[in-house]
Structure formats: structure tokens, C-alpha cells
Write a protein that holds these residues in place. Structure first.
Motif, PDB file in Angstrom:
ATOM      1  N   LEU A 204       0.694  -1.228   0.053  1.00 22.28           N
ATOM      2  CA  LEU A 204      -0.022   0.071  -0.027  1.00 22.28           C
ATOM      3  C   LEU A 204       0.831   1.302   0.025  1.00 22.28           C
ATOM      4  O   LEU A 204       0.670   2.361  -0.751  1.00 22.28           O
ATOM      5  N   LYS A 205       1.994   1.345   0.630  1.00 19.59           N
ATOM      6  CA  LYS A 205       2.834   2.630   0.554  1.00 19.59           C
ATOM      7  C   LYS A 205       3.362   2.499  -0.804  1.00 19.59           C
ATOM      8  O   LYS A 205       3.611   3.580  -1.175  1.00 19.59           O
TER       9      LYS A 205
ATOM     10  N   GLU B 177       0.330   6.985  -6.523  1.00 20.10           N
ATOM     11  CA  GLU B 177      -0.730   7.694  -6.966  1.00 20.10           C
ATOM     12  C   GLU B 177      -1.219   8.350  -5.470  1.00 20.10           C
ATOM     13  O   GLU B 177      -1.837   7.567  -4.551  1.00 20.10           O
ATOM     14  N   PRO B 178      -0.738   9.563  -5.460  1.00 24.62           N
ATOM     15  CA  PRO B 178      -1.017  10.138  -4.088  1.00 24.62           C
ATOM     16  C   PRO B 178      -2.351  10.424  -3.653  1.00 24.62           C
ATOM     17  O   PRO B 178      -2.574  10.753  -2.386  1.00 24.62           O
TER      18      PRO B 178
ATOM     19  N   TYR C 196      -7.989   4.405   2.547  1.00 21.59           N
ATOM     20  CA  TYR C 196      -8.553   5.822   2.479  1.00 21.59           C
ATOM     21  C   TYR C 196      -8.115   6.510   1.355  1.00 21.59           C
ATOM     22  O   TYR C 196      -6.930   6.773   0.680  1.00 21.59           O
ATOM     23  N   LEU C 197      -9.023   7.289   0.498  1.00 24.13           N
ATOM     24  CA  LEU C 197      -8.876   8.048  -0.464  1.00 24.13           C
ATOM     25  C   LEU C 197      -8.750   9.585   0.062  1.00 24.13           C
ATOM     26  O   LEU C 197      -9.533   9.931   1.252  1.00 24.13           O
TER      27      LEU C 197
ATOM     28  N   ARG D 107     -12.402   1.694  -8.168  1.00 26.39           N
ATOM     29  CA  ARG D 107     -11.816   0.303  -8.111  1.00 26.39           C
ATOM     30  C   ARG D 107     -11.211  -0.665  -9.091  1.00 26.39           C
ATOM     31  O   ARG D 107     -10.012  -0.965  -8.684  1.00 26.39           O
ATOM     32  N   ALA D 108     -11.242  -0.099 -10.155  1.00 26.50           N
ATOM     33  CA  ALA D 108     -10.667  -0.542 -11.283  1.00 26.50           C
ATOM     34  C   ALA D 108      -9.178   0.013 -11.418  1.00 26.50           C
ATOM     35  O   ALA D 108      -8.315  -0.677 -11.715  1.00 26.50           O
ATOM     36  N   ARG D 109      -9.051   1.247 -11.192  1.00 26.89           N
ATOM     37  CA  ARG D 109      -7.895   1.814 -11.090  1.00 26.89           C
ATOM     38  C   ARG D 109      -6.916   1.328  -9.985  1.00 26.89           C
ATOM     39  O   ARG D 109      -5.693   1.225 -10.261  1.00 26.89           O
ATOM     40  N   PHE D 110      -7.479   1.090  -8.822  1.00 24.03           N
ATOM     41  CA  PHE D 110      -7.011   0.759  -7.853  1.00 24.03           C
ATOM     42  C   PHE D 110      -6.303  -0.799  -7.858  1.00 24.03           C
ATOM     43  O   PHE D 110      -5.326  -1.063  -7.556  1.00 24.03           O
TER      44      PHE D 110
END
Length: 359
Positions: free
Chosen positions: A42-43, A49-50, A79-80, A129-132
Motif C-alpha cells: 500500500l505504501k 498515486e498520492p 482511504y482516499l 476500484r478498477a484503477r486501484f
């Protein structure tokens, strides 16, 4: 009566020490193992992607943000970076879900999330979700975890299989503080004397989360808009409510019973069902003196009886969102087997409370 209560409480606490604490110790080592891997991934996602913020941090010896669903199944909220120019819309059209709509007068180009906004002005949970999903796949390669971490492809959710043993669902999420959803406006029930006013204020102030995940089976399909909808989650609020007295100890015992006796195929029953049962029991027994240590046997039995009723009726309402059935989509045969198993457990507590080895 008090002597019987005390004996049962003594043996349940003995069970807690011998069985539940060993379960906790085992889970702690698994959480540490899984947490290290997920934190690294995740880091790396945040570096790419900030707008995605890694908030999985160690607090008081536990990983805040990682939930244990079962001994081999975990869930992490990722979290976004703030909703910004979106309005929260909870019109009840998709039970348990809400949408985020661009504020009136705002242009799509003014949003931090411009590429994920639909032509109708909604922030699409599916697109986020697709981008993530893509970012996590790239992060696994960059962190050299390809040999031990697999990104599952049979779901639009981001689900990682670690060492072919543990599954971790990583969910993009927004924190919604200072607001309360219309779908949960009935809570708290004015006829119920629990929780106290100050705790209600704390829960509503903390708000809830919006999760980008596949609409669960517990939600009836209504329209194509559901792919853009966000699932409401009250995890933090639930944790606040079950604090105090023997509530957490009671929940820990229930989780142990689930792992030992109710771990059916398809994960029909998980830790979230156990937590929901404790919340309903709190409403039935609102006074703090009903949750002192000597009462743990009575509370556990009450919960097991309620559990049997839910399984036999094949309906298990979400605590905050009663229109959402937590048993929807479950195999009826499994629910019938579970009801018989829970009845056996309750009978064992009632008739053999001084010897709980079989539990």
C-alpha cells in the motif's frame, strides 16, 4: 441464582483464558505477518498515486485499519484523499449503499477525481476500484512480492492471496465524519434505553465509511447505478458501542465458537455476524450492571438463542441498516446445520456449564 451465575461466569472466563486467548495469540502473529506485506504494497501504491493514502498504522500493538473476518480472511480499508466537491446522496434506492454526486454548479474538471466521474456527475466506485486494482498489481511487482502474493482475478474487488493461505480484501474508502446517513436515521430507537446520549453523539460525530466494493449479496439488485454506488460501513461506530463491561470478552468468546464450530464453506457466518449479535443484546440489556463479569453467561446464552432465531428465520438484519439482510444469498442447508450447531452449543452451556471442554 447468583451462585449459578458465578459458577458459569468462572468457567466461561476459564474458557476465555484457555481457548480464546490462544486464538488471539495465533491471530496476532498472522496479523503481523499479513500486515507487513500489505503495508509495503500500500505504501508503494501511495507512491504511485498520492490520491490514495496508506493509513494502516500500528496503534497500541494492533494494526488500526485491518479487520479480521476469520482466521484466514482479512479486510483493509485504504482511504482516499477527501471527497471534496461531492454531495453524499442516500435515497434508499440501493439498500446499504449511497452515491457521491458532483455538487451543483461544479464542473467535472474541478474535481480531484475527474477521470472517475460519470456523465451524470457521479463518482463511480467501480471506476475507482478498477484503477486501484491496476495500481496494486503494479505495486506487487515493484515490491518483489510476486512469488508469495497473488492478485485474484475472479472479482472486481482487490483481493490478495498471500502464501496460498490468507486472503486480504483491500477496499478503497472515504471517511464521512460529521454526517449521518438517512438510511440509519431510525437509530437509536427512542424506545430503547441504550446507548447513552453522549455515546450516541460520539458515534454520529465519528460518522461512517463509504467503501468501493462489489455490492454484497445482502443487497437486492435494483439498477445499473449500483456499480457506481458506495457501500456504507459503520465499523468504527460498532467498536465504540461494544466497549465497556464484558461486551468485548463476550464477543471474543463468540468468535472462538465461530472458528471452532461454525466455519462453514463459503464463509456464510463470520465475525461480523457475531459483533451484530452483541449489539442487539446490548439493546435488550441496556443497563451497565447487566454487563458486569458475573453476567457474562446470561448474555452469552441470550445471544445464542437470538442467533438460533435468526438462522431459523433465515433473516439477519444489519444493526444500523435493517433493510440489509446479512444472511441473504446463504445456502439454506448450511443455515439449518448452523442452527442445530448453535442449539447444541447453547444446550451445552445450560446443562454442563461447569465443563466447557467440548466447546
Amino acid at each position: 441464582m447468583l451462585a449459578t451465575q458465578s459458577k458459569l461466569a468462572y468457567h466461561l472466563n476459564k474458557y476465555y483464558t484457555e481457548r480464546t486467548m490462544s486464538r488471539k495469540s495465533m491471530l496476532a502473529s498472522r496479523v503481523f505477518e499479513v500486515g507487513k506485506t500489505i503495508t509495503d504494497i500500500l505504501k508503494e501504491v501511495e507512491t504511485q498515486e498520492p490520491r490514495f493514502i496508506s493509513t494502516l498504522n500500528e496503534v497500541d500493538g494492533r494494526l488500526d485499519g485491518l479487520d479480521v473476518i476469520s482466521p484466514t480472511e482479512f479486510q483493509v480499508a485504504f482511504y482516499l484523499n477527501q471527497m471534496g466537491v461531492f454531495n453524499f446522496v442516500d435515497d434508499g434506492s440501493i439498500p446499504g449503499c449511497a452515491v457521491l454526486k458532483l455538487s451543483d454548479g461544479r464542473k467535472r474538471s474541478m474535481s480531484l477525481w475527474v477521470e472517475f466521474i460519470t456523465a451524470s456527475g457521479y463518482l463511480s466506485a467501480r471506476k475507482v476500484r478498477a484503477r486501484f486494482h491496476t495500481l496494486v498489481g503494479q505495486a506487487i511487482d515493484r515490491c518483489n512480492y510476486r512469488s508469495c502474493v497473488k492478485l485474484m482475478t475472479d472479482s472486481t474487488d482487490v483481493i490478495l492471496l498471500i502464501r496460498d493461505v490468507y486472503t486480504v480484501r483491500v477496499i478503497p474508502a472515504f471517511k464521512c465524519t460529521g454526517i449521518w446517513p438517512r438510511s440509519a436515521s431510525h437509530w437509536p430507537d427512542p424506545k430503547v434505553q441504550w446507548p447513552m446520549v453522549n455515546k450516541v453523539a460520539e458515534v454520529k460525530s465519528n460518522g461512517f465509511n463509504l467503501l468501493s466494493m462489489q455490492i454484497p449479496m445482502s443487497v437486492e439488485r435494483h439498477s445499473n447505478a449500483e456499480s457506481d454506488a458506495w457501500v456504507m460501513s459503520f465499523t468504527h461506530s460498532e467498536e465504540v458501542l461494544i466497549s465497556g463491561g464484558c461486551r468485548r470478552r463476550c464477543l471474543s468468546i463468540l468468535k472462538t465458537l465461530r472458528d471452532r464450530h461454525l466455519d462453514f464453506a463459503g464463509k456464510s457466518l463470520n465475525n461480523y455476524h457475531m459483533k451484530t449479535l452483541v449489539l442487539y443484546e446490548c439493546e435488550k440489556h441496556p443497563r451497565e450492571e447487566e454487563w458486569i463479569e458475573v453476567c457474562i453467561g446470561d448474555r452469552l446464552l441470550g445471544i445464542l438463542i437470538q442467533f438460533i432465531s435468526c438462522l431459523q428465520c433465515r433473516r439477519f438484519p444489519h444493526y444500523f441498516l435493517p433493510g440489509v439482510d446479512l444472511l441473504a444469498g446463504s445456502n439454506p442447508a448450511i443455515l439449518e446445520t448452523a442452527a442445530r450447531t448453535v442449539w447444541r452449543l447453547a444446550r451445552e452451556v445450560i446443562t454442563n456449564g461447569t465443563n466447557l471442554d467440548s466447546l
